[in-house]
Structure formats: structure tokens, C-alpha cells
Design a protein around this motif. Structure first.
Motif, mmCIF file in Angstrom:
data_model
loop_
_atom_site.group_PDB
_atom_site.id
_atom_site.type_symbol
_atom_site.label_atom_id
_atom_site.label_comp_id
_atom_site.label_asym_id
_atom_site.label_seq_id
_atom_site.Cartn_x
_atom_site.Cartn_y
_atom_site.Cartn_z
ATOM 1 N N ALA G 61 29.352 38.280 44.197
ATOM 2 C CA ALA G 61 28.967 37.339 43.245
ATOM 3 C C ALA G 61 27.513 36.615 43.756
ATOM 4 C CB ALA G 61 29.899 36.146 42.945
ATOM 5 N N ARG H 12 29.579 37.946 36.608
ATOM 6 C CA ARG H 12 30.041 38.053 37.961
ATOM 7 C C ARG H 12 30.222 36.993 38.780
ATOM 8 N NH1 ARG H 12 27.546 40.477 41.679
ATOM 9 N NH2 ARG H 12 25.449 39.603 40.827
ATOM 10 N N GLN H 13 29.232 35.953 38.545
ATOM 11 C CA GLN H 13 29.355 34.831 39.620
ATOM 12 C C GLN H 13 30.560 33.820 38.926
ATOM 13 O OE1 GLN H 13 26.762 36.106 37.998
ATOM 14 N NE2 GLN H 13 25.342 36.591 39.536
ATOM 15 N N ILE H 15 33.726 35.144 38.016
ATOM 16 C CA ILE H 15 35.264 35.510 37.698
ATOM 17 C C ILE H 15 36.385 34.698 38.402
ATOM 18 C CG2 ILE H 15 36.728 37.550 38.650
ATOM 19 C CD1 ILE H 15 34.296 39.298 38.899
ATOM 20 N N ALA H 16 36.058 34.047 39.422
ATOM 21 C CA ALA H 16 37.195 33.225 40.078
ATOM 22 C C ALA H 16 37.233 31.758 39.150
ATOM 23 C CB ALA H 16 36.786 32.782 41.693
ATOM 24 N N ALA H 19 39.167 32.634 36.012
ATOM 25 C CA ALA H 19 40.508 32.800 36.422
ATOM 26 C C ALA H 19 41.264 31.505 36.421
ATOM 27 C CB ALA H 19 40.604 33.771 37.390
ATOM 28 N N GLU H 20 40.718 30.732 37.311
ATOM 29 C CA GLU H 20 41.250 29.274 37.457
ATOM 30 C C GLU H 20 41.365 28.470 36.180
ATOM 31 O OE1 GLU H 20 38.886 28.342 40.732
ATOM 32 O OE2 GLU H 20 39.809 29.655 41.768
ATOM 33 N N VAL H 31 47.188 34.921 35.701
ATOM 34 C CA VAL H 31 45.880 35.621 35.523
ATOM 35 C C VAL H 31 45.794 36.431 36.697
ATOM 36 C CG1 VAL H 31 43.505 35.145 35.096
ATOM 37 C CG2 VAL H 31 45.092 33.420 34.257
ATOM 38 N N TYR H 32 45.281 37.782 36.662
ATOM 39 C CA TYR H 32 45.065 38.661 37.707
ATOM 40 C C TYR H 32 43.733 39.236 37.563
ATOM 41 C CZ TYR H 32 50.007 38.505 37.504
ATOM 42 O OH TYR H 32 51.378 38.099 37.534
ATOM 43 N N SER H 33 42.938 39.052 38.934
ATOM 44 C CA SER H 33 41.709 39.590 38.938
ATOM 45 C C SER H 33 41.962 41.250 39.421
ATOM 46 C CB SER H 33 40.895 38.853 39.982
ATOM 47 O OG SER H 33 41.541 39.222 41.484
ATOM 48 N N VAL H 34 41.396 42.149 38.665
ATOM 49 C CA VAL H 34 41.581 43.426 38.785
ATOM 50 C C VAL H 34 40.561 44.214 39.117
ATOM 51 C CG1 VAL H 34 43.743 43.219 37.474
ATOM 52 C CG2 VAL H 34 41.467 43.708 36.309
ATOM 53 N N TYR H 38 37.458 46.117 33.544
ATOM 54 C CA TYR H 38 37.816 44.943 33.341
ATOM 55 C C TYR H 38 37.926 43.860 34.501
ATOM 56 C CZ TYR H 38 39.234 46.868 28.946
ATOM 57 O OH TYR H 38 39.365 47.785 27.792
ATOM 58 N N VAL H 41 43.052 40.094 33.926
ATOM 59 C CA VAL H 41 44.077 40.294 33.034
ATOM 60 C C VAL H 41 44.981 38.930 33.026
ATOM 61 C CG1 VAL H 41 46.263 41.518 32.252
ATOM 62 C CG2 VAL H 41 44.486 42.908 33.227
ATOM 63 N N ASN H 64 33.710 28.243 30.210
ATOM 64 C CA ASN H 64 32.312 28.878 30.627
ATOM 65 C C ASN H 64 32.430 30.284 31.713
ATOM 66 O OD1 ASN H 64 30.288 27.405 29.712
ATOM 67 N ND2 ASN H 64 30.868 25.785 30.913
ATOM 68 N N GLY H 65 31.843 31.178 31.120
ATOM 69 C CA GLY H 65 31.689 32.315 32.149
ATOM 70 C C GLY H 65 32.472 33.553 31.479
ATOM 71 N N ILE H 66 33.096 33.354 30.371
ATOM 72 C CA ILE H 66 33.671 34.390 29.726
ATOM 73 C C ILE H 66 32.737 35.224 28.903
ATOM 74 C CG2 ILE H 66 35.325 35.329 27.862
ATOM 75 C CD1 ILE H 66 37.022 33.047 28.796
ATOM 76 N N LEU J 73 44.254 47.848 39.982
ATOM 77 C CA LEU J 73 44.684 47.161 40.875
ATOM 78 C C LEU J 73 44.667 45.641 40.901
ATOM 79 C CD1 LEU J 73 45.929 47.161 43.932
ATOM 80 C CD2 LEU J 73 43.674 47.123 44.754
ATOM 81 N N ARG J 76 44.152 39.626 42.914
ATOM 82 C CA ARG J 76 44.816 38.154 43.222
ATOM 83 C C ARG J 76 45.217 37.712 42.066
ATOM 84 N NH1 ARG J 76 41.380 32.971 45.061
ATOM 85 N NH2 ARG J 76 43.195 31.592 44.741
ATOM 86 N N TYR J 78 46.503 34.246 39.986
ATOM 87 C CA TYR J 78 45.980 32.803 39.627
ATOM 88 C C TYR J 78 47.015 32.129 38.827
ATOM 89 C CZ TYR J 78 41.376 34.200 41.447
ATOM 90 O OH TYR J 78 40.091 34.665 42.018
#
Lengths: 92, 92, 92, 92, 92, 92, 92, 92, 92, 92
Positions: G61, H12-13, H15-16, H19-20, H31-34, H38, H41, H64-66, J73, J76, J78
Motif C-alpha cells: 500500500a 490499494r491503500q 484495504i485494511a 475491511a475493519e 470480512v476476509y482479505s483475499v 477481488y 469478501v 471510504n475506500g470502496i 486464498l 486475514r 476481520y
């Protein structure tokens, strides 16, 4: 020598100027403005992968108006008889 | 004369044979097998749209192993100096 | 004469103005606003590739509101009887 | 009268025969073989949606060699002066 | 009357407001927010192509938050029994 | 009740028969043949997800001629005045 | 250890700098600038999914000039003889 | 209860953080980072379409960020034995 | 030597056998089965374009189960320290 | 343990049977039939990449009716609070 064919999409207002900037580059032998989904087709002659890398990541990076490029390495030429012409990738 | 650049996808097992069949055609000056999403790039020289139509709808239709073609008309050539070579679309 | 059919995507707020700007151009005979994934279809009559190049890289470049164009060269016309009408590409 | 512009992809070996079958249909005024990602562009004149439905789901269904069609309804015509020509969608 | 079904993608933050602006338009009978790759589906009733053109190029152009629209002309309706009104699925 | 809008691509020769088979199904209220990249739009009313699952994986699976479907769940309806029934756009 | 292969598209002017920033990262073993539709291919070695998550959502990122990445987890290696280290193709 | 699976592309900056923000929402269970095309999820549990509409058009609109979301309604669950677990969409 | 990275899609039932056939080829150093939209990634070392052409149009043509390949020429390698061999990431 | 989320497209007539075959597999915890462009979403728990490779290239290869799969895959998780539920990828 390695021949590459590069498909180029350019900003609509800068198709001609991008073509001229590309054609002026030492490794670029011809640039064609074309109909269809691409705007330009550039024919490139380089000594090898590293020279192509320098062209893509440095020389082309400086050309204003390029939206997207896709470089295809020419693997083998098929033609009726060997012409000593523009596309001639004759060895040194 | 009208120059066209044709992007060709061929059946995997028939890339070489399609290239040879295309290169043998009178209006086809060069055929390149290439890396990337296309398999071949053919350079075509025809007298005008009708000749291109005949090439696409008849001559090419007879070539076994072609999956898809996309023909781009070359509108204008940009190059450092005018070479009387293959891509030279000079008249006479 | 060469007939081309150009598929055009325009900025949503400028579909009508782009259509009018195109229709006012000497080489453009008709412009249709259409349903579906494209916004406009323009019918173009030019003397040859170089004239089309000038239209695309200069005249069209000056039209505000065009997002994307894809030009298709008309290779051959198939119709019940030869009409001396708009789409007539009768030989000189 | 309603004017529609239909983009057609055809089997490579049947581009000419599909063009001829389409051009022979009463509602089809012109068919052009074209360069680019599509193979044919057909200009259709119908009385309304139901007539277009009959053309698409019955008449076209009987044409051998069509791979895919995408029909665009012409919403409005923009041209320099009103010509009583092929594309004339003059009101009854 | 001509029925059209319009697939709409809207700015994420403006899906509801775009739906309300569309639903308030005279020619728009219903607007549905939907799951999947589109955001809204609008059902449109117009007198003919020119009315649809005015809706697309003028009324819709003024709606803030629309990213992309794709209008499909309804050619023919197939349903169990013929109800007086379009889309009437009144429960017993 | 849950309303869904299903976009359908059908075999070219079976658009009408697929529309009729769908319209005959209990959960399907209307089917429209449409212009553009899809062939049919079906309006579906089901009690909930499980009923939709049964429709998609069993009833639709038995319909010959469907190439591809994409089901959109209608989340919320936006229209000028609140009518008792879903999709009721009865003209005065 | 988990090996991943990441396809990267970068801003045209920042291909080289993105490659260098990636190559400097502890978990990145090699970065290749490549021809074709992608710009870079990065080979990544991480202890497991969580480490890959940290790399993607935090380290990457912070890299300026990345447009898009697509990470592929290497499931199994197939090669002529089993070499001690991952990707070891030492020439004779 | 209705279970939905939402595919999410994020800046990109962010994603985390996206998700939160999603995981903190009442209707979002996981919520899964994959890896792959994508970024996230999200598993969503709502009472019905209207609740999903409120989530998509209001709650998500504030995140924000979607960049893009695509919501899939879970129609039916297939699993070896009924587990009283997170994905349990058991009736009240 | 020229390094190429080839993205491969294979028939679902033949992923493992395609990987083994590729890995057995002299010019192929490693083949990875991967998650995501591609099935395999092959690392290829050839002397130059002609050798790659022979590999693609002949050796690969004989491999059963390949659906599609896309070959990317590695232009330049970026890595922390210069290792004697291409792709050598031996741990200390 | 490694959690993966697999997007599946199945033959229209075999969506239910593919779902059942997948759900019966040891590494598959849940399978959902879904609306939208995919048909099924499978949740997979494996010990690591090699186990996933065996599942994809062998177990899944034997399932009739799968058209295409794309495995993501899970990097992580959340969620509001750690639930000891199906999606729990808690360490042994």
C-alpha cells in the motif's frame, strides 16, 4: 536484433504527437496510426530484452499522451522470399 | 495501395501452418508469430476496401486453423525518413 | 470514396453536442444517437486512409465530450438494388 | 418507421453468405462487411418493436452462420441537411 | 407506447438519490435498486425513439451520480395472460 | 414476496421458445425480448431465496435454449406513487 | 514457506521505480519487468496467509505507482529434478 | 434471515481500513482479505431485501475506500451436516 | 539467454498432466500450479526469439490439455543482490 | 489451517449436483448457490498449498459439471469478535 510490435492507445488529442515522438526514437523503425480498438502500431528493433526494458521503462515513460501499450515480441518471420526491406531483421 | 495490419488468433496446434498459408497469399507481405495475447501479426497490402473484403471473406475463409482475426487499416505512416522498403506504401 | 462506420462513446452530458459537432463535419454524412452500449454511430465518407487519419487525429481531436471511438472501414456493401443514396459509394 | 443498426459477428467462412441472406430480407436496407472486431453492420427499417422482434427471433434465427448480433435502436438522426435518402426515416 | 428497460450504474454514494431522481421523471414508471453488477433497473415508457432520445440526451444528462446506462428496447412481451396494463402483476 | 430481474442470453434460434417456456412458469410474471447485449429480461416473484434456488437449479435447468442467466434481486422499489401491487403501472 | 507470484500493473512513468521498491522488500525475492498486458511479475516468499496479508495491505500500500496487483498462490512446483531452493535454475 | 456474499474491490491503500469498517457493521458477520482479482469478501446477514438495500445504499455508501462491490444473494446452503456456526442461516 | 514467464489455462481435468509435460521440456525450468484466474505459471529459458517460436508453435502444440497460453518476455530482473543464476533465491 | 473461497461456474443443468459433490468433499465446509454472475461459492479449509493443489487438480477434476473455478486464498479475517464457528481459522 529483436523485432517487437507495440500496440498503443493514446489520448485522443495526442495521437499524432505520440506517433511523431515514437517515430523519432532510435529503436523505432515505423509507427502507423490505425483504425479499430488501438490507435497506433509501432515497429521496434532492439538488441535484446534489456534494450527493450530501457525503451519501455525510460524512453516511452517520457512520451506524453500514451494511455496504454502492449508489446509483442516477434518470434519468427514468415514471408514469401527474403526481402532486404524495412522489416528485415537481418543479422548484423 | 492500402496497408492493413491483421491481429490473428490461431488454433494452438496450427500457428505455424496458418502463418505459412497467410504468407503465401499474394496480398500478404509479412507474417510474424508473436508473444502475448495474439498469435500472429500479418502485414497486408491491398488496392482498396473491395480487395480487402475479398481477402477477408474468401481467401482467409479458406485458411484452416484461424480462430479470430481483427483487421486494422493503416491510416498514416510516421517514420524518420522515407524508406523505399517493405512498408513503403508508395504508388507505382 | 471510402465509407467508414464509427462507434462513439460520449460523456453523458454531451451526447447531443458531440452528435451535432460530428454532423457538422464535411466528411460525416449522418450521426445517429443509439440505444445499447455505444452512444452514437457516425457514417463517414473519405477519399482514402490519409483523409481518415486527418479526420481522426485532428478534426475529431477537437471535439469536446468524446470518450472513445472505434472506426470500422466498410469493405463491401450488400443491398437489394443499387440506390443512388446517402450510402452510395459509387465509383468516381 | 424505426431505424436500427445491427452489429453482427459471423462464422469466418460464412461472412459473405450471411451478408447476402441479410441484405435479401425486406426490412434490411444495407449490409456492410467491415474491418475491426465486428464482421457486418446491417441497417434495418421496421414499423416498430414487434416487427423488430419478429425479425430477430424468426427471420434472423433462420440465417445460418450468425454467431452473435447486437441491435441498436437509432433514437435520433443528426445531419447537415435532410436528405431523402437511404437513411431517411421520414415520417409516414 | 414503447417500453424500455435501462440498466444503470451509479456512484456508490448516490444510488438512492439517482433512483429517486429517475423515478420522479414522467417517462419512468419504476426504478429498482438491485444486487449484482448493476445498481438500478429503470422501466421506461415513451411514445417512440425521439422521446427516448430526449430522455437519454437531456433529462438523464441532468441527473447527478449516473456513471453508465445501457438502454434495452422491449421488443415483445410474453406472459401468461394478457393484462390491460404493462407490468401489471396484481395479486389476486 | 421477493422480486428478481433475470437477464437471459438464449440460443439465437430459440429466443421465442425460451421466452414462452419462462413465461409459462408460475413464479415468472413477465418476459421481454429486448435489444442490446441480452436477449430476454424476466421478472420473477418468489417467496424467498430457497424458492429462487429451486427455480434456478431445477425449473430453469429444464428449459432448452438458455445459454446464460444473471439474476438480480430487487432490493427496493422507487416510484412516483405507491401502488398496491408490484410493477403495477396501469395507465389511467 | 508459501510462494506467491504477483502480476503488477504500474503507472507507465513508474515501472522501474515500482520494481525497485518491490525488490527491496524482505519477502520479495525477484521482480521482472515483462512484455504483454502486465508490467511486472514479482516472486514472493511468505510464512503464511497472515504475512501475505500484511505485505499486500500494508507494505504494498505504501508503494507509489502501483495501479493494480493480482496475487496467485503457488500451490505446487513441478520441475525436472528437485532442487534445494525454490526457483533455483542454476546453469551448469 | 438472508445471507449475502459481497465481493469488494478497495483502494490499494485502504484495504485494511475498509475491511475493519465493514466488519464493524451490525449486518456484517465476517470480512476476509483475499488473493486474486477481488480484495475482500464480506458475509452479510439481513432480514430481507429492504434491509440489504439500506445497507448497500446508505451504510456502505459511507465507507471510504470502496471502489466497487458486487453482492450475491445466497440461495441455498449445501453442507455435510448442519453446524450451528457462523454461516448458519437457521430460521428464528 | 532469454527468460519468459508463461501464463497457462488448462482443461480442468488435465492441470497436473499439463504441468508435468511442460516441466519435462528442456527449455522449461519450473512450472507452478497457482490459485486465481490462471492455472499454471511456467518459467522458460531460451536462447532467443526463434527458440521460443519453436517451443510455442511445435513443442507446446503437442501438449494435450492446454486451453490458452500467454507468454511474457522478461525484460529485466530487479533483486536485492546479484545472484549468479537466474531465479536463484537460495536461503543462506 | 488455510481458508479459501472458491467462485464456481457450473453447467446450468448441474448446479445442484455440483454443489452436492463439492459439499461432500472433506476439505469443503460450505457451498452456497448464489445469484449474480457466479453459480456457487465454496468455502474450503486445507492444511496448506499442497493440499489445495491436490483438491484442485485431482478431487475437483473428478466433479462433473464444473465449467470454471477461481480460488481466492483468505489472507486475514476481520470480525467483531472471535467466534468459534465454521469460519474460525483458529490455530490448532
Amino acid at each position: 536484433m529483436m523485432t517487437c510490435i507495440m500496440l498503443v492507445n493514446a489520448e485522443r488529442q495526442q495521437i499524432a504527437s505520440v506517433a511523431e515522438q515514437l517515430a523519432a526514437m532510435s529503436h523505432v523503425s515505423e509507427v502507423y496510426s490505425v483504425s479499430g480498438q488501438y490507435d497506433l502500431v509501432a515497429v521496434i528493433q532492439v538488441s535484446g530484452p534489456e534494450a527493450l526494458s530501457a525503451l519501455v521503462t525510460h524512453a516511452l515513460a517520457a512520451v506524453n499522451g500514451i494511455v496504454r501499450t502492449e508489446t509483442m515480441l516477434s518470434l519468427r518471420t514468415y514471408r514469401k522470399q527474403d526481402l532486404d526491406t524495412m522489416f528485415d531483421i537481418g543479422t548484423s
